[in-house]
Design a protein around this motif. Structure first.
Motif, PDB file in Angstrom:
ATOM      1  N   ARG A 148       0.805  -1.225   0.000  1.00 37.78           N
ATOM      2  CA  ARG A 148       0.000   0.000   0.000  1.00 37.78           C
ATOM      3  C   ARG A 148       0.836   1.272   0.000  1.00 37.78           C
ATOM      4  O   ARG A 148       0.275   2.360  -0.019  1.00 37.78           O
ATOM      5  N   SER A 149       2.135   1.145   0.045  1.00 36.22           N
ATOM      6  CA  SER A 149       3.010   2.315   0.041  1.00 36.22           C
ATOM      7  C   SER A 149       4.165   2.066  -0.910  1.00 36.22           C
ATOM      8  O   SER A 149       4.459   0.912  -1.281  1.00 36.22           O
ATOM      9  N   ALA A 150       4.833   3.143  -1.295  1.00 39.32           N
ATOM     10  CA  ALA A 150       5.976   2.985  -2.193  1.00 39.32           C
ATOM     11  C   ALA A 150       7.060   2.119  -1.552  1.00 39.32           C
ATOM     12  O   ALA A 150       7.694   1.304  -2.234  1.00 39.32           O
ATOM     13  N   ARG A 151       7.277   2.283  -0.271  1.00 42.98           N
ATOM     14  CA  ARG A 151       8.293   1.473   0.416  1.00 42.98           C
ATOM     15  C   ARG A 151       7.935  -0.001   0.385  1.00 42.98           C
ATOM     16  O   ARG A 151       8.782  -0.853   0.070  1.00 42.98           O
ATOM     17  N   ARG A 152       6.702  -0.333   0.699  1.00 46.56           N
ATOM     18  CA  ARG A 152       6.303  -1.743   0.698  1.00 46.56           C
ATOM     19  C   ARG A 152       6.352  -2.333  -0.711  1.00 46.56           C
ATOM     20  O   ARG A 152       6.721  -3.488  -0.901  1.00 46.56           O
ATOM     21  N   MET A 153       5.973  -1.535  -1.709  1.00 43.30           N
ATOM     22  CA  MET A 153       6.013  -2.013  -3.090  1.00 43.30           C
ATOM     23  C   MET A 153       7.450  -2.255  -3.527  1.00 43.30           C
ATOM     24  O   MET A 153       7.760  -3.265  -4.189  1.00 43.30           O
ATOM     25  N   ALA A 154       8.340  -1.337  -3.198  1.00 41.75           N
ATOM     26  CA  ALA A 154       9.743  -1.481  -3.587  1.00 41.75           C
ATOM     27  C   ALA A 154      10.406  -2.657  -2.886  1.00 41.75           C
ATOM     28  O   ALA A 154      11.266  -3.335  -3.467  1.00 41.75           O
ATOM     29  N   ASP A 155      10.017  -2.908  -1.640  1.00 40.85           N
ATOM     30  CA  ASP A 155      10.638  -3.990  -0.867  1.00 40.85           C
ATOM     31  C   ASP A 155      10.124  -5.364  -1.271  1.00 40.85           C
ATOM     32  O   ASP A 155      10.770  -6.380  -0.989  1.00 40.85           O
ATOM     33  N   ALA A 156       8.951  -5.428  -1.893  1.00 38.76           N
ATOM     34  CA  ALA A 156       8.415  -6.713  -2.344  1.00 38.76           C
ATOM     35  C   ALA A 156       9.273  -7.257  -3.482  1.00 38.76           C
ATOM     36  O   ALA A 156       9.897  -6.508  -4.230  1.00 38.76           O
ATOM     37  N   THR A 157       9.302  -8.563  -3.609  1.00 40.45           N
ATOM     38  CA  THR A 157      10.026  -9.149  -4.729  1.00 40.45           C
ATOM     39  C   THR A 157       9.206  -9.029  -6.007  1.00 40.45           C
ATOM     40  O   THR A 157       7.983  -8.844  -5.966  1.00 40.45           O
ATOM     41  N   TRP A 158       9.891  -9.147  -7.125  1.00 42.77           N
ATOM     42  CA  TRP A 158       9.206  -9.128  -8.422  1.00 42.77           C
ATOM     43  C   TRP A 158       8.145 -10.214  -8.467  1.00 42.77           C
ATOM     44  O   TRP A 158       7.030  -9.990  -8.925  1.00 42.77           O
ATOM     45  N   GLN A 159       8.478 -11.422  -7.949  1.00 40.73           N
ATOM     46  CA  GLN A 159       7.528 -12.532  -7.993  1.00 40.73           C
ATOM     47  C   GLN A 159       6.332 -12.279  -7.096  1.00 40.73           C
ATOM     48  O   GLN A 159       5.199 -12.656  -7.436  1.00 40.73           O
ATOM     49  N   GLN A 160       6.542 -11.641  -5.949  1.00 39.51           N
ATOM     50  CA  GLN A 160       5.405 -11.319  -5.074  1.00 39.51           C
ATOM     51  C   GLN A 160       4.418 -10.403  -5.780  1.00 39.51           C
ATOM     52  O   GLN A 160       3.203 -10.579  -5.659  1.00 39.51           O
ATOM     53  N   ARG A 161       4.937  -9.446  -6.513  1.00 40.75           N
ATOM     54  CA  ARG A 161       4.053  -8.542  -7.250  1.00 40.75           C
ATOM     55  C   ARG A 161       3.338  -9.286  -8.383  1.00 40.75           C
ATOM     56  O   ARG A 161       2.141  -9.086  -8.606  1.00 40.75           O
ATOM     57  N   VAL A 162       4.062 -10.143  -9.089  1.00 41.51           N
ATOM     58  CA  VAL A 162       3.446 -10.941 -10.154  1.00 41.51           C
ATOM     59  C   VAL A 162       2.330 -11.817  -9.591  1.00 41.51           C
ATOM     60  O   VAL A 162       1.234 -11.915 -10.169  1.00 41.51           O
TER      61      VAL A 162
END
Length: 227
Positions: A75-89
């Motif tokens: 929900r935040s830029a920090r959390r999005m950046a810290d997530a892995t590419w696969q987590q976002r996928v």
């Protein structure tokens, strides 16, 4: 594409606006569960939604994908950046955003890091840098990876309720919707027709009828009558 031939006139316009808002009066941010206010987290979530909606994909799928990302805590830029590419996928996949999931995962990560590097993850800093000039703000938004002209339009349409200097923001897609239901194609005139109604809701409603001809026909039929 030829414009729809709908009856026009002041009384008809008022009825059409009432019918439009009665049937389509909600923002895409609300659909995605974003409680929009002038604070960093919901504004960042709106940026994410704008990026997702700007792809050639159904709006409902983009909304579902945004909800899936937010449900995973991104929900935040920090959390999005810290997530892995696969987590976002994986989150995008749960929202059925599969056609663009890999590219979009990369864009979301790059965009989050860009915001952290340039404005500490706070979209309000873009507003400050723009000097509350909507054109400059649009240009700055397009510097965010993955957020082109369409994404900037979506963000500005939805944010105008909390950033009043943007309002009324009626872009080409909203104007297309207006013409489809017999309203004027002029942004200034549409702003006057909206009156004291929430400008972000009015703009979103116009976009909904631009994207759904059946819904446009329903609104036009509900407006009914002759002037």
């Amino acid at each position: 594409m030829a414009r729809d031939a709908r009856p026009t006139g002041p009384a008809r316009h008022r009825r059409t606006v009432d019918a439009l808002l009665d049937r389509c009066g909600r923002t895409y941010a609300a659909d995605a569960g974003i409680r929009l206010k002038d604070t960093p987290q919901p504004l960042y979530q709106l940026l994410v939604l704008a990026l997702l909606l700007s792809a050639r994909i159904r709006a409902s799928t983009a909304v579902d994908a945004a909800r899936a990302l937010f449900d995973d805590g991104l929900r935040s830029a920090r959390r999005m950046a810290d997530a892995t590419w696969q987590q976002r996928v994986d989150a995008l996949g749960r929202g059925h955003y599969r056609r663009y999931d890999e590219r979009t995962s990369t864009q979301l990560g790059d965009g989050a890091r860009f915001l952290l590097d340039t404005c500490r993850g706070d979209p309000r800093r873009l507003r400050e840098r723009a000097g509350q000039d909507p054109r400059e703000l649009s240009r700055l938004l397009q510097e965010v990876p993955g957020l082109g002209p369409t994404g900037a339009d979506i963000f500005l349409r939805e944010v105008q309720g909390v950033w009043p200097e943007v309002a009324p923001y009626i872009d080409a897609k909203a104007t297309q919707g207006a013409e489809r239901i017999g309203l004027p194609g002029d942004a200034e005139e549409l702003g006057r027709l909206a009156g004291d109604r929430a400008p972000e809701v009015f703009a979103a409603a116009l976009v909904r009828v631009a994207l759904d001809r059946g819904l446009a026909d329903e609104v036009a039929a509900a407006a009914g009558g002759e002037d």
